[in-house]
Design an enzyme around this catalytic site. Structure first.
Site: not given
Ligand code: NAP
Ligand code: HSE
Length: 437
Positions: A22, A111, A135, A138, A193, A196, A207, A211, A310
């Site tokens: 990111v 998160k 933002e 989530v 990919g 993980e 995860d 969220k 992504g």
């Protein structure tokens, strides 16, 4: 409003914590769109430092002189705005607190940290009269938290139902469309990919649970942490479960559900695989896409859809927050903070009220169906549909119920397991998104 001359605008100093998937996209977009951001904000956004773990690694598009391994020193360098995209609990929590206490506003995609200890961070932001926006935490690129916090602030949300993990949605889509089993699609998702090498956080629902806690907190003006969320992942979903769902006109999805209890004094927040009717909009959310369905009193049903992960999609959400926070900085104020006035009680899974599909292997003899129906009735679980597949030693009953509490369903299952005519409870899955629920 006419645009100010970009030569005349002030500069806001930005620190970036993390330059991975990111962070590198955030740095690239800050650079590529610098003039547009300056015009939109009324100030230049100057990246003055990028903290990473490994300073020796080449970072595409980031000037080498900006890289540092001393994040704490960077934050003390007169920073206006900190972007935290390093992830994890520590040192991210300490660094965000340091930034807020220094008077810097913060944008984060973290998160895990927000779901574990958001309350501490929001309190620090409020005390220092700065912004903490999140933002991207989530559903990646999907504008979701701001609509929940602002556009729906005039309404009463009753339920949030979402596909918020792209990895598991990719895997379940593949299982549904090819008939492959769990281990095959996991290997494929890892090769591509999506998953993980250690897929636990995605496939065991953690995860999505983080969220779900963030969504529930916003939707119900109540502080919900990940410890309040019931979590079941997809690792036990079999090809047979998918086939059984298909035969009934359903698709299996990993759902995050947050809902107000009927007495309106509590919330139940849960993540688990669920059967969704093929006609429901969430059923058509395929592969790694995310979607969140919100039910509110006045608005009715509202759905948000898009890319949930992504580098570039997540950076889009981060930079939307950066622009919003920077505009506030230029005007010398902070945005409206977190609202937890409702203080609803997070209730456990036994209070959840939904429908169920139960697959039983049974003795194929007269009276068995009636005895089984009696067990459901005596536990106050109403049957909607029953179907028998096979016969003799291979007789299966597929029972779908009307709405009942998880507590009532658990009692029913315990009683069914005691019946000699029930050879085994093969599978149980919650059913969501049917008309009337
Ligand atoms: P990532 O690729 O693993 O990048 C993490 C970055 O943070 C790396 O540059 C790493 O440095 C740096 N870092 C980690 N620990 C550090 C430390 N102790 N001190 C200094 N730097 C440190 O992670 P990511 O995928 O970009 O995710 C970042 C955040 O965004 C996470 O909170 C994640 O949950 C969230 N998010 C990610 C996505 C996504 O699609 N990836 C979507 C939504 C939200 P090195 O490069 O030197 O190792
Ligand atoms: N691992 C997450 C997913 C992406 O598969 O959706 C970041 O939240």
């Amino acid at each position: 409003m006419s645009a100010p001359s970009l030569d005349a605008v002030p500069t806001l100093r930005i620190a970036l914590l993390g330059a991975g998937t990111v962070g590198t996209e955030v740095a690239r977009l800050l650079q590529d769109n610098a003039d547009d951001f300056a015009a939109r904000v009324g100030a230049r956004l100057e990246l003055v430092g990028v903290a990473v773990r490994d300073a020796a690694r080449a970072r595409d598009g980031i000037r080498a002189d900006l890289i540092t391994t001393d994040a704490a020193a960077l934050l003390d360098d007169n920073i206006d705005l900190v972007i935290e995209v390093m992830g994890g609990i520590e040192p991210a929590r300490s660094l965000i607190l340091q930034a807020l206490n220094n008077g810097s506003s913060v944008v984060t995609a973290n998160k895990a940290l927000l779901a574990a200890d958001g309350a501490t961070l929001f309190a620090a932001a409020e005390k220092n009269n700065v912004d903490l926006y999140y933002e991207a935490s989530v559903a990646g690129a999907i504008p979701l938290l701001r609509p929940l916090r602002e556009s729906l602030a005039g309404d009463k949300v009753r339920r949030v139902l979402g596909i918020v993990n792209g990895t598991t949605n990719y895997m379940l889509t593949k299982m549904d469309e090819t008939g492959a089993d769990y281990s095959e699609v996991l290997a494929e998702a890892q090769a591509l990919g999506y998953a993980e090498a250690d897929p636990t956080a995605d496939v065991e629902g953690l995860d999505a649970a983080a969220k779900a806690a963030i969504l529930a907190s916003l939707a119900f003006h109540t502080r919900v942490t990940i410890d309040d969320v019931y979590v079941e992942g997809i690792s036990k979903v079999t090809a047979a479960d998918i086939k059984a769902a298909q035969d009934m006109g359903f698709v299996v999805k990993l759902l995050a559900v947050a809902e107000l209890t009927p007495d309106e004094l509590g919330v139940v927040v849960r993540v688990h695989p669920a059967m969704v009717p093929r006609s429901h909009p969430l059923a058509s959310v395929r592969l790694s896409f995310n979607a969140v369905f919100v039910e509110a009193d006045a608005a009715g049903a509202v759905m948000f859809y898009g890319r949930g992960a992504g580098g570039a999609p997540t950076a889009s959400a981060v930079l939307g927050d950066v622009v919003a926070v920077a505009r506030n900085k230029v005007r010398g104020h902070a945005g409206y903070g977190e609202s937890d006035y409702a203080d609803l009680e997070p209730r456990g899974i036994s209070a959840a009220n939904t429908r169920y599909a139960i697959n039983l292997q049974v003795a194929d003899q007269p009276g068995v169906l009636a005895a089984i129906a009696q067990v459901f009735a005596s536990n106050n679980v109403s049957i909607q549909v029953v179907r028998q597949d096979g016969s003799g030693d291979e007789a299966f009953l597929l029972v779908r119920t009307h709405q009942a509490t998880d507590a009532a369903l658990s009692q029913t299952l315990a009683a069914l397991r005691e019946m000699p005519a029930v050879r085994q409870v093969v599978g149980v899955m919650r059913v969501e998104g049917e008309v009337g629920h």
